[in-house]
Design a protein around this motif. Structure first.
Motif: not given
Length: 778
Positions: A658-670, A681-688
């Protein structure tokens, strides 16, 4: 013509010339049209609007009850309270009305950067194109119909009178909480002039800057401080050659009353062309601002027949800089994976609407906020509202908006953010000189557009003997390292694109000077020793984000200083004098190491050597992974960083998309493919919301731009990571996702690749000589 207008004219010339060159060199990405957003029913309210814009203008466009409406927002429209105000709302009515029937279509056409609306009813058909000139601040509404019809254009404003802000409404400006409980938003000036509608807001001399300076004990240097607010004037002129003034209207939209100034066509016609010419400037007199507006109008008329073609060419070249299409051969709007790729393009479009602004894109809504009651039903405020302020710069959020521009190749769009810091560096230096008697720029978190801490966050109820240079705030105290991420971006534009960053060097070096001098200053106040037993700076008290407070050698700060000093010393000859080079080499040797701790029997990165308390939910122990890149794919210590992801109890507890959370970036970098894909998918799927990329509010506001920015960075890192000369391709890309992407890498390099059914079917690295540096990890 003043200097600012002259420079804007020169910039416009180069934009047009550069666009013309690129239109010959490049072609449109083949799959862009499938990313267009199409609606075949009208909207219920402004929350169901589409973004549209260009240059530094954002429009929320929607059709409601057969009428076209759009809000107008322009970057830098700050009032006396430092709120970011909209210029107004435009309502267009047709008679007979082709938009009253069931045959309706509204489409965001990405390749042209415009919104097209069409409808038919009772034998009448019409098409309306709404677009903004990317070369100058002008909005166009072009109407064509099969039969002559009449048109009305109404400029609507809720600021026709002074507005006393209601409880909570001042979170949209710099007062937030404090002694001024109900600040006033002063009325605009609106009138019929020269056959059209003129509108503007001119700030008074006294602004929020003045009590902020007094509060923070800086009256002695007030005359030296940069102040963008007094006499700032923003507004424009709406006109149509076939229309004349036709009186005023009034009404109420959602929660806000308004008055309208109506233009009406003199006779039915098949074509109507409405323009809004906009102008913003800080001038000693209103007359000077009005003369600047006249120049915008004159230029718009001069280039009228070429403007649309030039804008379309610009968008054509823009889309060729970079893109990510996922599963492009299997268009499925209901698939969250396909949505991720489409929404990458949509969010990039929203960022591009502020391409040539003087002020950076705001994380908390950008240029596309709408009536706040549709975000939070408790906020019955005007359309000017956004949470977390208009002129306040929250660096930890802003960085996520601008980092993805590097790999997209949108280097020209980063200038507004860099210039923001360049303008205020002297104010930040004066803070250090007045409070502590040493040099260096002290930039804080929650900082005003004039470079001082926001007065509410600084603290109105402070102990008399508390350090004047520190925010009396449990979240923000001693958080001084966030400006270093923008220093990194500046250095990266030189490495990626060969940009000349000479004008930004004083800011970068001043940031480093602050850390070098301030922590020696604090050590000397505590005792006789300036450095620790190994000769390192003692970075205490510090802060690892807003989370690990009263930190000793926060790993995020340590990594930041190490990387910025290293990159600075790697710059080509000519950027550093010998004396400065020696100074930074010495400082680099004094930076302490990153700290480690043990979690569940595994060595992990620690947030700091020590800390007093946990205050927020940022995973600061992984900041050495992103943004600082000390750990990651192809680098020593990857196992330790992965252990931190897997076993650190705080990292596990804080994890979210959610929001500014960057766990998706950490996972990719690792290189954690499954985790990165799940979070993407959770971050970038269609908004509500009706528009797919209007995410939020998250922890901020809708549309949440640091939500969109962090999602974009994560996708880029899944596809391509860079380390020095090395280019790692597909370090965290799932085999079942087809993709066609083009991204930018350091040293003027582009990489374009296509993956189908788990196989790489195309790879193009330019220049070809860089192919040897590519490492395939698919």
């Amino acid at each position: 013509m003043n200097i600012k207008t002259t420079m804007k004219t020169i910039t416009t010339f180069f934009i047009v010339a550069f666009t013309a060159f690129l239109s010959v060199a490049y072609t449109q990405p083949a799959w862009l049209d499938q990313c267009n957003v199409v609606w075949t029913s009208q909207s219920r309210n402004s929350s169901e609007s589409m973004p549209c814009g260009g240059y530094d203008i954002g429009l929320n466009v929607w059709v409601e009850n057969g009428e076209l409406l759009f809000y107008i927002c322009r970057s830098g429209s700050f009032d006396e309270n430092n709120g970011l105000l909209k210029l107004g709302r435009v309502r267009v009515k047709l008679s007979p009305n082709p938009l009253e029937g069931d045959d309706f279509r509204q489409e965001l056409v990405l390749k042209e950067g415009c919104v097209k609306i069409s409808g038919s009813s009772g034998g009448y058909t019409a098409e309306i194109t709404v677009w903004a000139d990317v070369c100058r601040p002008v909005v166009h509404v072009d109407i064509t119909s099969n039969k002559p019809l009449k048109a009305e254009a109404i400029f609507e404003s809720w600021r026709y009178t002074d507005l006393v802000q209601r409880n909570g409404e001042h979170f949209a400006n710099s007062y937030k909480w404090g002694p001024v409980q109900h600040p006033v938003t002063f009325r605009d000036s609106i009138s019929f002039q020269n056959g059209g509608v003129a509108f503007w807001h001119r700030n008074r001399e006294y602004t929020v800057f003045d009590p902020t300076v007094e509060q923070q004990g800086l009256d002695s240097v007030k005359s030296l401080l940069y102040n963008p607010l007094p006499n700032l004037t923003f507004g424009g002129f709406m006109a149509c050659p076939r229309m004349v003034p036709a009186g005023k209207t009034s009404g109420r939209y959602t929660d806000t009353g308004f008055e309208g100034w109506k233009l009406q066509s003199q006779a039915p016609a098949k074509k109507h062309s409405l323009t809004l010419c906009l102008h913003t400037d800080q001038t000693p007199s209103l007359t000077e601002w009005q003369n600047g507006l006249k120049e915008v109008i004159r230029e718009a008329h001069t280039v009228d027949k070429k403007a649309l073609a030039s804008s379309r060419l610009w968008w054509r070249s823009f889309w060729n800089r970079g893109f990510v299409f996922i599963n492009p051969d299997s268009v499925n709007p209901s698939s969250p994976v396909w949505q991720v790729g489409r929404n990458y393009q949509l969010f990039r479009y929203m960022l591009a609407c502020n391409a040539y602004a003087d002020w950076p894109t705001k994380f908390n809504g950008g240029l596309f906020t709408y009536d706040p009651v549709f975000v939070d039903p408790q906020k019955y405020f005007t359309p000017d509202y956004r949470n977390w302020g208009g002129g306040i710069h929250t660096a930890q959020n802003q960085r996520l908006v601008y980092f993805p521009m590097l790999k997209n190749g949108d280097f020209d769009m980063m200038k507004a953010q860099f210039d923001f810091y360049k303008r205020i560096v002297r104010n930040a230096e004066l803070r250090s000189e007045v409070y502590w008697g040493h040099k260096g720029a002290c930039f804080t978190e929650q900082m005003e557009n004039f470079g001082l801490p926001n007065s509410a966050e600084y603290g109105w109820d402070r102990p008399a003997d508390f350090d004047k240079g520190v925010e009396y705030n449990s979240w923000l105290e001693y958080e001084w390292d966030t400006a270093l991420e923008f220093c990194l971006m500046i250095l990266e534009t030189q490495r990626y694109n060969g940009d000349n960053i000479t004008s930004y060097m004083p800011m970068i070096e001043s940031c480093l000077t602050f850390f070098n001098e301030h922590y020696q200053y604090l050590a000397k106040k505590r005792g006789s020793k300036t450095f620790d037993e190994r000769g390192h700076l003692i970075l205490y008290p510090g802060s690892a984000g807003e989370t690990y407070k009263m930190a000793y050698n926060a790993s995020s700060t340590v990594a930041a200083l190490h990387i910025i000093l290293t990159r600075l010393l790697e710059l080509p000859d000519g950027y550093l004098s010998e004396s400065h080079r020696s100074e930074w080499e010495t400082m680099l040797r004094r930076i302490p190491p990153v700290s480690f701790r043990e979690c569940e029997g595994h060595v992990t990165i620690a947030p700091a050597r020590l800390w007093e308390r946990i205050n927020n939910t940022e995973t600061m122990q992984l900041y050495p992974v992103f943004p600082w890149g000390l750990f990651g794919v192809g680098k020593p210590g990857l196992d330790t960083a992965i252990n931190t992801w897997k076993y650190d109890p705080d990292a596990l507890k804080f994890r979210s998309h959610v929001g500014w959370k960057q766990d998706n970036i950490f996972a990719a970098r690792l290189g954690l493919t499954d985790e990165a894909a799940d979070l993407a998918v959770k971050k970038y799927k269609d908004s509500e919301r009706r528009f797919p990329a209007f995410w939020g509010p998250g922890m901020d506001w809708t549309p949440d731009h640091n939500w969109g920015g962090s999602g974009m960075i994560g996708l880029q890192e899944m596809l391509m990571q860079v380390d020095g000369q090395k280019i790692y391709l597909f370090p965290a890309w799932p085999g079942e996702w087809d993709v066609h992407f083009k991204l930018n890498a350091p040293y003027n390099t582009t990489v374009e690749a296509v993956v189908k059914q788990g196989k790489i079917v195309k790879i193009e690295v330019l220049p070809v000589s860089r192919t040897k540096d590519v490492v395939f990890m698919y």
